[in-house]
Enzyme design. Structure first.
Site, PDB file in Angstrom:
ATOM      1  N   ASP A   1      79.919 123.235 110.029  1.00  0.00           N
ATOM      2  CA  ASP A   1      80.025 123.574 111.449  1.00  0.00           C
ATOM      3  C   ASP A   1      79.818 122.294 112.261  1.00  0.00           C
ATOM      4  OD1 ASP A   1      80.314 124.887 113.856  1.00  0.00           O
ATOM      5  OD2 ASP A   1      78.941 126.517 113.381  1.00  0.00           O
ATOM      6  N   TRP A   2      79.987 122.399 113.531  1.00  0.00           N
ATOM      7  CA  TRP A   2      79.967 121.296 114.514  1.00  0.00           C
ATOM      8  C   TRP A   2      78.703 120.431 114.356  1.00  0.00           C
ATOM      9  CZ3 TRP A   2      83.593 120.503 118.523  1.00  0.00           C
ATOM     10  CH2 TRP A   2      83.185 119.681 119.566  1.00  0.00           C
TER      11      TRP A   2
END
Ligand code: NOJ
Length: 762
Positions: free
Chosen positions: A289-290
């Site tokens: 994820d980010w």
């Protein structure tokens, strides 16, 4: 012919023994060899470049970062993928730079959060789960993929399949709610919708099932917080929808931000490499994820960026979303530990394989057709599907005295509540390319359908301002009935939108009380992205329609439902608590030695200050007609643990005067086992349409491995003994019971909730 693999083969040491376009058609062994040959030609920097996903813009200003410096990175082979990009022409040009102007010409992967529609925005995922209709989930994803692929995208970060049992967690809006079986069916259906049967077709995109781990079990419902979950709960509940997505062929996963039992997921080798890949045999593209790779430092498991890179690569995370930790620091990690090199090659292999499956080595421009983009996006067919899906997602929570549907006619309606006129909110927390101007609001639709409407906002979900409440009361007093929109706007749920309170935000309760005091018939249209605690509303209103955030066709779908052109058939995918203090609350809890008892004089597993039940249970949802259930029967009284199957069948009749949908729900319980088993577990459901007076026979066929449990020894075991089967209209409205005995002991292989139950309607 100037495209990637041709360049690689023509300019390289690899002979052109494999025809260019054969990468996609060859058998898997030679495809893998083709990719290995390409990898053999790559420099270390080019390999690392493939692992890098950069932002091409922001989610609200796509492509905005694609300036000259960024293009130089592409030319140098430093980028494998972009997110927050879109547009057939813009992305064709970006792809051209990668394919024509980089040394090896490897195409880029373009991605975006297309979560419930690209431009045609459908209901939020929690709402679609309320349809209890996997066909809805598949159809929406098929349309989203058609639009997104036409706009140059290859990959979506969806479905979001995190089980959520604590509605304080704002991301409950993005998933299918509290149940592993319902969640599994919705997960698999969306993967099929996005990916179709051929990932290389120009109108299919790669699903990015997320967020692998136990993201939804975040402590206190606080987004990003860690989760402490037993291995049994993990296997049986939280991971089941991921397993179902894998069975449906999900080509990629995204890791969760949070830690599971103290180990941050993005660096969790046991969970990712050992379980997901080795045990499940899943070999797709795993994306962080980010900035989650970088955040391994904040979690306190990596001291430096290169440590973080090493941990993520060891865990088998292939691609680093925007943190540039792989880009900047993986090389140093590899220098310190050459054993990482084969792991790097594996990651590159999986990324190139995803590009191959998408057909990009055969035609890197196949997703960049501006004519198709103009033709398919927000087409009238897509809008019609959005309307139908919105209607199927509505849940009738209460309807005392059959106040609904409203009679068509001359009556004057006071429409109250700012949410009725809030177009943006209907787009939900992820709106991709959705636009507020595409939305038909409840106000617009009601005013179009009925001439005698007076609208007053009253108050909204954001302010403490009550000055407009008297105007709303006056409107109500001069009308025959009130339709009141209450709930949460789009920005109360979604990422980082956790709440400590599940009550109506702002002064909406004051507005409600003032309107209820008029004594006029009152219909509440409840909007928002999570279950809310609305005991006062439930008590004092005649009718409550849960309409979530329904997308661009929200208004017409609600109006059709208010007037009975649509008979609501949705059911709750998550329990509605009475108060915030009652959460987490889910229907499939474990029994207690002292089960909750309404009698307060007994010492039982309950709160002293609340009834023992939720306000509205999982699976609850009424209709404008009534259904009766016949006695269920099983086709055999015992089955072998190995390979046995049982079919349970029952008649369902529409006893009312209108056509309608009932969702027949099948639950199981294993009353005596080696470990304590949930009081109920959903094991099947079927949404059926019945004409007035019509009876249909619904049957479900279960295999013995759907009764398995995760044993104390750490295996899927089917234990001998009785299994109770229950059929009903909701988890708290069971209409019939029957049982089957399992003979002998057997072994299962995957989470029972991930296994689909076959059902038939005759
Ligand atoms: C962070 C979110 O957790 C994830 O769901 C999303 O896909 C990425 N940002 C990219 O926008």
């Amino acid at each position: 012919m100037k495209h990637a693999i041709l360049k690689a083969f023509v300019t390289g040491t690899v002979a052109l023994a494999t025809p260019v376009s054969a990468m996609a058609q060859n058998d898997s062994a030679s495809q893998s060899a083709d990719i290995d040959a390409l990898i053999a030609r790559m420099t270390l920097d080019e390999k690392i470049g493939q692992l890098v996903q950069r932002m091409g813009g922001r989610s609200k200003s796509l492509n905005s970062r694609l300036g000259p410096e960024e293009l130089d990175k592409v030319r140098r082979g430093e980028v494998g993928s972009y997110l927050h990009v879109a547009g057939a022409d813009a992305l064709r040009e970006l792809q051209r730079v990668a394919v024509e102007e980089s040394r090896l010409g490897i195409p880029l992967l373009f991605s975006m959060d297309v979560v419930h529609g690209y431009r045609t925005i459908f209901p939020v995922p929690l709402a679609m789960a309320a349809s209890w209709d996997p066909e809805v989930a598949e159809r929406h994803a098929r349309i989203a993929a058609t639009e997104a692929s036409a706009a140059g995208l290859h990959w979506t970060f969806a479905p979001m399949v995190d089980i959520a049992r604590d509605p304080r967690w704002g991301r409950i809006v993005e998933g299918a709610g509290e149940d592993a079986y319902l969640g599994s069916r919705m997960a698999a259906a969306q993967v099929l919708g996005f990916q179709g049967t051929d990932l290389s077709a120009a109108d299919t995109i790669m699903a990015g099932t997320k967020h692998f781990g136990a993201y939804g079990a975040a402590e206190g419902g606080r987004d990003y917080a860690g989760a402490e979950v037993s291995e049994r709960a993990m296997r049986e509940t939280y991971l089941a929808p991921f397993r179902a997505a894998a069975e449906a062929g999900s080509a990629s996963y995204m890791t969760a931000f949070n830690a599971l039992n103290g180990v941050p997921t993005t660096g969790n080798e046991d969970l990712l490499r050992t379980m997901l890949r080795e045990e499940w045999g899943w070999n797709g593209l795993l994306l962080s994820d980010w900035r989650a790779v970088e955040e391994l430092m904040a979690h306190g498991v990596a001291g430096t960026r290169s440590d973080a890179a090493r941990l993520a690569l060891e865990a088998s995370v292939d691609m680093d979303m925007v943190a540039d930790v792989y880009a900047g620091d993986l090389k140093e990690a590899i220098k310190g530990d050459p054993a990482l090199l084969p792991l790097l090659d594996q990651a590159v292999h999986r990324i190139l394989d995803a590009k191959r499956k998408l057909g990009l080595f055969v035609d890197p421009y196949k997703y960049h057709d501006a004519a198709r983009e103009a033709e398919v996006i927000l087409s009238s067919d897509h809008r019609a599907a959005a309307r139908d899906i919105a209607e199927r997602s509505i849940v009738l929570l209460k309807n005392d005295g059959d106040v609904l549907p409203l009679a068509e006619g001359a009556q004057k309606i006071a429409l109250v509540g700012a949410l009725a006129d809030d177009a943006l909110s209907q787009l939900g927390s992820w709106r991709a390319q959705g636009r507020a101007e595409d939305v038909v609001t409840l106000r617009a639709a009601l005013e179009a359908a009925h001439h005698n409407v007076v609208f007053a906002p009253g108050t909204d979900a954001r302010t403490d301002d009550v000055t407009d409440i008297p105007e709303a009361v006056a409107a109500a007093e001069s009308s025959d009935l009130i339709v009141l929109a209450l709930g949460e706007d789009y920005d109360w749920s979604g990422e980082a939108r956790s709440r400590s309170s599940l009550e109506l935000p702002g002064r909406q309760l004051a507005l409600f009380e003032a309107l209820a005091a008029t004594g006029k018939p009152l219909v509440v249209v409840l909007m928002g992205g999570r279950p809310l605690a609305i005991p006062e509303v439930a008590e004092k209103t005649d009718a409550v329609l849960e309409t979530w955030l329904l997308g661009i066709e929200s208004g017409p779908a609600i109006v059709d439902t208010l007037f009975g052109d649509n008979n609501p058939g949705g059911k709750l995918p998550a329990s509605f608590p009475r108060t915030t203090g009652q959460v987490p609350v889910s229907y499939d809890h474990l029994p207690s030695g002292r089960p909750a008892d309404p009698d307060l004089s007994k010492d039982t597993a309950r709160y002293m200050d609340q009834p023992i039940t939720p306000l509205y249970a999982f699976g609850h949802g009424l209709s404008y007609t009534r259904f009766s259930f016949g006695e269920p029967s099983v086709d055999r009284s015992s089955i072998p643990a190995n390979g046995g199957e049982v079919t349970i069948a029952l008649d369902v009749t529409n006893d009312g005067a209108r056509a309608g949908d009932e969702v027949v729900q099948l639950y199981m319980r294993d009353p005596v086992a080696s470990v304590s088993r949930p009081v109920q577990q959903l094991r099947g459901f079927r949404r059926v349409t019945l004409q007035p007076g019509e009876t249909k026979r619904v049957s479900f066929t279960l295999s013995a491995d759907q009764f398995a449990l995760w044993s104390r020894e750490g295996e899927w075991v089917i234990e001998p003994g009785e299994i109770e089967l229950m059929v009903g209209s909701a988890s708290d409205d069971i209409r019939g019971r029957v049982s089957v005995t399992i003979d002998g002991t057997g072994r299962g292989s995957i989470a029972p909730a991930a296994i689909p139950t076959r059902s038939k309607v005759q």
